[in-house]
Scaffold this motif. Structure first.
Motif, PDB file in Angstrom:
ATOM      1  N   ILE A 127      52.705  -4.426   5.429  1.00 32.51           N
ATOM      2  CA  ILE A 127      52.900  -5.382   6.510  1.00 32.51           C
ATOM      3  C   ILE A 127      53.050  -4.647   7.832  1.00 32.51           C
ATOM      4  O   ILE A 127      53.940  -3.811   8.002  1.00 32.51           O
ATOM      5  N   GLN A 128      52.170  -4.970   8.749  1.00 33.90           N
ATOM      6  CA  GLN A 128      52.163  -4.394  10.090  1.00 33.90           C
ATOM      7  C   GLN A 128      52.768  -5.414  11.043  1.00 33.90           C
ATOM      8  O   GLN A 128      52.273  -6.525  11.191  1.00 33.90           O
ATOM      9  N   ILE A 129      53.890  -5.044  11.690  1.00 33.03           N
ATOM     10  CA  ILE A 129      54.583  -5.962  12.586  1.00 33.03           C
ATOM     11  C   ILE A 129      54.443  -5.471  14.017  1.00 33.03           C
ATOM     12  O   ILE A 129      55.027  -4.453  14.402  1.00 33.03           O
ATOM     13  N   ASP A 130      53.620  -6.158  14.795  1.00 35.36           N
ATOM     14  CA  ASP A 130      53.493  -5.896  16.229  1.00 35.36           C
ATOM     15  C   ASP A 130      52.736  -7.054  16.853  1.00 35.36           C
ATOM     16  O   ASP A 130      52.338  -7.987  16.160  1.00 35.36           O
ATOM     17  N   ASN A 131      52.548  -6.991  18.154  1.00 31.78           N
ATOM     18  CA  ASN A 131      51.975  -8.127  18.869  1.00 31.78           C
ATOM     19  C   ASN A 131      50.570  -7.887  19.406  1.00 31.78           C
ATOM     20  O   ASN A 131      50.079  -8.695  20.186  1.00 31.78           O
ATOM     21  N   HIS A 132      49.924  -6.779  19.032  1.00 27.51           N
ATOM     22  CA  HIS A 132      48.595  -6.566  19.575  1.00 27.51           C
ATOM     23  C   HIS A 132      47.559  -7.349  18.769  1.00 27.51           C
ATOM     24  O   HIS A 132      47.714  -7.579  17.574  1.00 27.51           O
ATOM     25  N   LYS A 133      46.513  -7.805  19.447  1.00 26.76           N
ATOM     26  CA  LYS A 133      45.458  -8.546  18.784  1.00 26.76           C
ATOM     27  C   LYS A 133      44.617  -7.595  17.953  1.00 26.76           C
ATOM     28  O   LYS A 133      44.309  -6.488  18.380  1.00 26.76           O
ATOM     29  N   ILE A 134      44.241  -8.044  16.762  1.00 28.33           N
ATOM     30  CA  ILE A 134      43.538  -7.153  15.845  1.00 28.33           C
ATOM     31  C   ILE A 134      42.203  -7.762  15.427  1.00 28.33           C
ATOM     32  O   ILE A 134      41.980  -8.966  15.536  1.00 28.33           O
ATOM     33  N   ASN A 135      41.328  -6.898  14.937  1.00 30.88           N
ATOM     34  CA  ASN A 135      40.118  -7.297  14.247  1.00 30.88           C
ATOM     35  C   ASN A 135      40.410  -7.117  12.755  1.00 30.88           C
ATOM     36  O   ASN A 135      40.643  -6.004  12.287  1.00 30.88           O
ATOM     37  N   LEU A 136      40.414  -8.218  12.015  1.00 33.43           N
ATOM     38  CA  LEU A 136      40.830  -8.170  10.615  1.00 33.43           C
ATOM     39  C   LEU A 136      40.002  -7.176   9.802  1.00 33.43           C
ATOM     40  O   LEU A 136      40.552  -6.364   9.049  1.00 33.43           O
ATOM     41  N   ILE A 137      38.686  -7.240   9.944  1.00 31.56           N
ATOM     42  CA  ILE A 137      37.818  -6.359   9.170  1.00 31.56           C
ATOM     43  C   ILE A 137      37.998  -4.922   9.606  1.00 31.56           C
ATOM     44  O   ILE A 137      38.147  -4.002   8.795  1.00 31.56           O
ATOM     45  N   ARG A 138      37.997  -4.702  10.917  1.00 27.07           N
ATOM     46  CA  ARG A 138      38.059  -3.347  11.455  1.00 27.07           C
ATOM     47  C   ARG A 138      39.334  -2.641  11.014  1.00 27.07           C
ATOM     48  O   ARG A 138      39.332  -1.437  10.761  1.00 27.07           O
ATOM     49  N   GLU A 139      40.436  -3.380  10.917  1.00 31.72           N
ATOM     50  CA  GLU A 139      41.718  -2.762  10.577  1.00 31.72           C
ATOM     51  C   GLU A 139      42.097  -2.989   9.119  1.00 31.72           C
ATOM     52  O   GLU A 139      43.198  -2.639   8.699  1.00 31.72           O
ATOM     53  N   GLY A 140      41.173  -3.573   8.353  1.00 30.91           N
ATOM     54  CA  GLY A 140      41.412  -3.725   6.927  1.00 30.91           C
ATOM     55  C   GLY A 140      42.541  -4.674   6.587  1.00 30.91           C
ATOM     56  O   GLY A 140      43.215  -4.506   5.570  1.00 30.91           O
ATOM     57  N   ALA A 144      46.509 -12.426   8.818  1.00 30.29           N
ATOM     58  CA  ALA A 144      47.318 -12.273  10.029  1.00 30.29           C
ATOM     59  C   ALA A 144      48.077 -13.575  10.262  1.00 30.29           C
ATOM     60  O   ALA A 144      47.519 -14.663  10.097  1.00 30.29           O
ATOM     61  N   LEU A 145      49.349 -13.459  10.617  1.00 28.56           N
ATOM     62  CA  LEU A 145      50.142 -14.626  11.007  1.00 28.56           C
ATOM     63  C   LEU A 145      50.261 -14.598  12.516  1.00 28.56           C
ATOM     64  O   LEU A 145      50.795 -13.651  13.094  1.00 28.56           O
ATOM     65  N   ARG A 146      49.750 -15.644  13.166  1.00 31.06           N
ATOM     66  CA  ARG A 146      49.697 -15.655  14.622  1.00 31.06           C
ATOM     67  C   ARG A 146      50.091 -17.023  15.176  1.00 31.06           C
ATOM     68  O   ARG A 146      49.820 -18.071  14.573  1.00 31.06           O
ATOM     69  N   LEU A 147      50.717 -16.994  16.351  1.00 34.52           N
ATOM     70  CA  LEU A 147      51.087 -18.208  17.054  1.00 34.52           C
ATOM     71  C   LEU A 147      49.885 -18.721  17.844  1.00 34.52           C
ATOM     72  O   LEU A 147      49.196 -17.947  18.511  1.00 34.52           O
ATOM     73  N   GLY A 148      49.628 -20.018  17.787  1.00 37.97           N
ATOM     74  CA  GLY A 148      48.530 -20.607  18.541  1.00 37.97           C
ATOM     75  C   GLY A 148      47.210 -20.523  17.787  1.00 37.97           C
ATOM     76  O   GLY A 148      47.012 -19.675  16.917  1.00 37.97           O
ATOM     77  N   ASP A 149      46.298 -21.400  18.134  1.00 40.86           N
ATOM     78  CA  ASP A 149      44.993 -21.474  17.484  1.00 40.86           C
ATOM     79  C   ASP A 149      44.178 -20.222  17.799  1.00 40.86           C
ATOM     80  O   ASP A 149      43.961 -19.907  18.971  1.00 40.86           O
ATOM     81  N   PRO A 150      43.713 -19.480  16.773  1.00 41.60           N
ATOM     82  CA  PRO A 150      42.923 -18.260  17.031  1.00 41.60           C
ATOM     83  C   PRO A 150      41.616 -18.524  17.749  1.00 41.60           C
ATOM     84  O   PRO A 150      41.056 -17.630  18.374  1.00 41.60           O
ATOM     85  N   ASN A 151      41.045 -19.725  17.622  1.00 43.14           N
ATOM     86  CA  ASN A 151      39.804 -20.078  18.327  1.00 43.14           C
ATOM     87  C   ASN A 151      38.697 -19.070  18.042  1.00 43.14           C
ATOM     88  O   ASN A 151      38.054 -18.536  18.937  1.00 43.14           O
ATOM     89  N   ASN A 152      38.500 -18.793  16.761  1.00 42.78           N
ATOM     90  CA  ASN A 152      37.485 -17.830  16.325  1.00 42.78           C
ATOM     91  C   ASN A 152      36.720 -18.448  15.163  1.00 42.78           C
ATOM     92  O   ASN A 152      37.290 -18.732  14.106  1.00 42.78           O
ATOM     93  N   ASN A 153      35.429 -18.662  15.356  1.00 37.80           N
ATOM     94  CA  ASN A 153      34.625 -19.343  14.338  1.00 37.80           C
ATOM     95  C   ASN A 153      34.416 -18.512  13.084  1.00 37.80           C
ATOM     96  O   ASN A 153      33.994 -19.039  12.057  1.00 37.80           O
ATOM     97  N   ASN A 154      34.684 -17.213  13.161  1.00 38.64           N
ATOM     98  CA  ASN A 154      34.444 -16.337  12.019  1.00 38.64           C
ATOM     99  C   ASN A 154      35.609 -16.292  11.047  1.00 38.64           C
ATOM    100  O   ASN A 154      35.514 -15.629  10.010  1.00 38.64           O
ATOM    101  N   VAL A 155      36.700 -16.954  11.367  1.00 42.23           N
ATOM    102  CA  VAL A 155      37.875 -16.880  10.507  1.00 42.23           C
ATOM    103  C   VAL A 155      38.312 -18.277  10.079  1.00 42.23           C
ATOM    104  O   VAL A 155      37.961 -19.284  10.684  1.00 42.23           O
TER     105      VAL A 155
END
Length: 293
Positions: A127-140, A144-155
């Motif tokens: 579990i990685q705890i921080d507030n930076h935006k990540i690319n799920l695939i790129r960072e393996g 991700a648990l995030r506040l607000g709508d991610p607004n990303n059609n790929n997820v």
């Protein structure tokens, strides 16, 4: 076209999600040349090019965009079919990697992890705890648990619950600065802002007020902001997690409504049927604080 290799399609989707051949090769731990050959073979089997490749990354053409979206759906269907067979033979197991914002990790997730781990003893968590935006695939990362709508059609974004927000200050600060009676009076106070957080927007009956006051502190971490409230530094808008709000703080303007912020579990479409991912998402859906006794 009848001889297209399903693995070539899977590699194509991974390259698109990673953003470049180099990053996809690192993620998959395979030579870049191997990936390139398979992408070329896929394009030859289809009889058309799908992307332009450069040192800066890959750029899909119109056919490539359409093929990518259909390929994602196809891989999801295949994975669902495979998992439907395996579901009666396997329990969730292996490594599950999660990325969680600090306030969600410390205010919510940490109180439920032990129960999950006891329920699924064959799953290991990273579990990685921080507030930076990540690319799920790129960072393996699987989820991700995030506040607000991610607004990303790929997820896929599964809404877990809405988080209540409130306006808080310490008694010592209010004794010094006074107690605001309306949102407009906040302009005369020291305000502690989360710069990537919710707007300070208040509504009461037919009235609506948006506040951009004196910024005493800007931060991307609700935990730091909450600590500064406890140090009598000003007024903050905070999530109403039990361990974040001290009982001796004063909740201000309780009659004014603040829009709640949704919490989402985010994962790539082709990961939604993986047992470990599904087990965590289904588990968290049961942990809505509003449903807890």
């Amino acid at each position: 076209m009848n001889n297209i290799d399903l693995n070539d399609i899977r590699l194509f989707v991974t390259v698109v999600q990673a953003g470049s051949l180099t990053k996809a090769a690192n993620l998959l731990n395979m030579p870049k040349s191997y990936l390139s050959r398979h992408l070329t073979r896929l394009e030859q089997d289809l009889g058309t090019t799908l992307m332009d490749r450069s040192r800066q990354g890959i750029l899909l053409n119109e056919l490539g965009e359409r093929f990518y979206l259909k390929a994602q759906d196809m891989l999801q269907t295949v994975q669902t079919a495979l998992d439907s067979v395996r579901s009666n033979l396997e329990a969730p197991h292996g490594l599950l990697k999660m990325s969680v914002s600090t306030e969600v990790g410390r205010g919510f997730l940490m109180f439920h992890l032990a129960e999950y781990m006891r329920r699924y003893p064959d799953v290991s968590l990273e579990i990685q705890i921080d507030n930076h935006k990540i690319n799920l695939i790129r960072e393996g990362v699987d989820i991700a648990l995030r506040l607000g709508d991610p607004n990303n059609n790929n997820v896929v974004a599964r809404k877990l619950f809405d988080i209540e927000l409130g306006l808080f200050a310490s008694k010592a600060y209010l004794a010094k600065a006074g107690i605001p009676q309306t949102p407009h009076e906040l302009h005369g106070h020291d305000l502690l802002y989360k710069y990537d957080g919710p707007d300070w927007h208040f509504s009461y009956k037919q009235r609506s007020v948006h506040i951009e006051g004196k910024n005493k502190l800007y931060s991307n971490d609700f935990n730091l902001i909450g600590h500064m409230v406890g140090e009598d530094m000003g007024i903050a808008m905070l999530p109403c997690f039990n361990n974040m709000i001290r009982p001796d703080w004063v909740r201000l303007l309780p009659e004014w409504k603040i829009a709640k912020v949704p919490l989402y579990a985010v994962y790539y479409k082709n990961r939604g049927s993986v047992l470990t991912v599904r087990s965590m998402v289904e588990f968290l859906l049961q942990k809505n604080p509003a449903l807890q006794s």
